[in-house]
Design a protein around this motif. Structure first.
Motif, PDB file in Angstrom:
ATOM      1  N   ARG A 307       0.856  -1.185   0.000  1.00  0.00           N
ATOM      2  CA  ARG A 307       0.000   0.000   0.000  1.00  0.00           C
ATOM      3  C   ARG A 307       0.894   1.238   0.000  1.00  0.00           C
ATOM      4  N   GLU A 309       0.722   4.919   1.161  1.00  0.00           N
ATOM      5  CA  GLU A 309      -0.042   5.900   1.928  1.00  0.00           C
ATOM      6  C   GLU A 309       0.881   6.612   2.894  1.00  0.00           C
ATOM      7  N   ASP A 348       3.857   1.218   3.511  1.00  0.00           N
ATOM      8  CA  ASP A 348       2.816   0.255   3.872  1.00  0.00           C
ATOM      9  C   ASP A 348       2.938  -0.001   5.366  1.00  0.00           C
TER      10      ASP A 348
END
Length: 472
Positions: A307, A309, A348
């Motif tokens: 991920r 972010e 992540d």
């Protein structure tokens, strides 16, 4: 036609050398034939002998004509005297040769200026000259020979013979040079080719770089490639051997206890429960190992699901401490934290929790009761630096350099060696950290404990992606 590099170089050099020799020979032949080289050389030699002090009497035309004829007889060529406008005033060949029509060009440099003129009968003459006293220019002229006479003349034949001899010598020396150049290029390449064939059958072979700079660089690159190929092959063999070894033990236990249940050897409910528990534990161990192997395969291939972010490391690390507080209390190990506020980063969060979970778990397992484990985080050199330090027995130097290797397990006699670890946790943790653009290192001193340090880059103002490094 499938020719070797050596043959191609040979043919290329030979063709170029013969072509150049042919072009030079034809050019020289045409120059000799059409340009009357011998006549030109004779003109230049005669003019060089003429002194600038030559005097052409102008008081009487008869005396001037006699002077010109006397010079002509001395040099063996037709001699003329022209004025400053190129008009012929006196001519030694007036009685025996055809007259020239028009004015003659005045040579400024007799070594370079050799002109062509026709007489009234159409015969071509080559001439040059140099200025003398009384404002005259003394002209020396020689009739241009027909092509057949030029080629057949003894001087031309001797010149052509000398040119042929020079051509043979030049071609021979050029071919020797071509042999040396061909050998210097083709020989190192043939050695590289032979070594690559040996590598293809599994034989480690390295070469001594030689030849031109480019071939030398190719040899060095080949040696580096050979080292990497064999390191990869050894790593692959070790990987297969380790996987086989790690799977063999739990499979043996599962098979043995399952067989005991089937045979009725384990008949009591308590024994059956114990056998089932062993089968369950070993199956779980294999399941975790397979998941770890899948993780490594995805990380190596660059297909791991990360991920992207913005996340805050400080609360993430604090959650890891809280997660292990019960385990630390049970192990009678003090679990401390020194976490400074950290800027945000891109990454992540779950994968980073996996990294720090592995490091803290290992630290707790290898720290005896009464010891302590400290997780510290701060900003160092404009990046986040997280360290997990324990007060355990430490890691021997010979093992410290290998702890990030896949399937490498430290001495089983150390505390934690009975936890049946497959030796993949640190390898996966290092891959995850490097995928985030960071790094990981370990330091240890026997009897004083170990410290694992992770550094991670902070997010830039326009940074919205995760840097994944693969194909290492």
């Amino acid at each position: 036609m499938n020719l070797s590099l050596r043959s191609r170089l040979w043919l290329s050099f030979g063709f170029v050398i013969l072509l150049m020799a042919l072009i030079i020979g034809v050019t020289m032949l045409v120059f000799v034939a059409r340009g009357n080289l011998v006549s030109r050389l004779q003109l230049q030699a005669v003019v060089a002998q003429l002194s600038q002090r030559q005097n052409i009497p102008i008081i009487k035309a008869e005396a001037a004509q006699q002077a010109v004829e006397r010079i002509s007889e001395a040099v063996g060529m037709r001699v003329l005297a022209i004025d400053q406008e190129g008009l012929i005033k006196f001519d030694s060949g007036i009685e025996t040769e055809a007259e020239f029509s028009g004015a003659l060009r005045i040579p400024s440099d007799p070594r370079r200026d050799i002109f062509l003129i026709k007489d009234l009968e159409g015969n071509q003459w080559l001439y040059t000259g140099r200025p003398v006293q009384n404002g005259y220019t003394l002209i020396v002229a020689i009739e241009r020979q027909p092509l057949r006479e030029v080629i057949g003349s003894p001087v031309t034949a001797e010149l052509l013979q000398a040119l042929m001899m020079s051509a043979f010598v030049g071609v021979g020396l050029s071919m020797l040079l071509a042999v040396w150049i061909t050998h210097s290029v083709a020989s190192p390449l043939q050695k590289i080719s032979a070594a690559s064939q040996k590598i293809a059958v599994g034989e480690l072979t390295k070469i001594t770089p030689e030849g031109p700079r480019e071939v030398w660089a190719l040899g060095e690159a080949f040696n580096e490639m050979a080292d990497q190929v064999f390191a990869s092959q050894n790593s692959q063999r070790d990987f297969v051997a380790n996987v086989s070894h790690e799977l063999k033990t739990p499979l043996t236990s599962v098979q043995g206890f399952a067989q005991a249940i089937l045979d009725g050897t384990v008949s009591s409910p308590g024994d059956q429960k114990q056998a089932a528990q062993v089968i369950y534990d070993e199956a779980g161990r294999m399941h975790r190992m397979v998941l770890d192997l899948l993780d490594l395969a995805k990380l190596d291939a660059g297909t791991a699901d990360f991920r992207r972010e913005r996340l805050d490391l400080s609360p993430l690390l604090q959650r890891v401490i809280e997660k292990f507080s019960p385990q630390a209390l049970e192990a009678q190990v003090a679990l401390n934290s020194q976490i400074d506020p950290l800027p945000a980063m891109i990454g992540d969060g779950d994968r980073l929790v996996q990294v720090f979970t592995n490091l803290v778990d290992n630290a707790l397992k290898h720290t005896p009761p009464g010891g302590q484990v400290t997780l510290a985080a701060s900003v160092v050199n404009q990046r986040a630096e997280i360290s997990i330090t324990d007060s355990g027995t430490g890691i021997p130097p010979d093992e410290l350099s290998r702890i990030f290797e896949r399937f490498y397990q430290m001495d089983k006699s150390r505390k934690g060696g009975d936890q049946h670890s497959a030796g993949l946790g640190l390898a996966i943790a290092q891959e995850i950290v490097e995928a985030h653009g960071g790094g990981m290192s370990a330091h240890s001193q026997m009897g004083q404990g170990s410290s694992f340090t992770v550094w991670l880059p902070f997010a830039k103002p326009d940074d919205e992606t995760l840097v994944i490094q693969t194909n290492k």
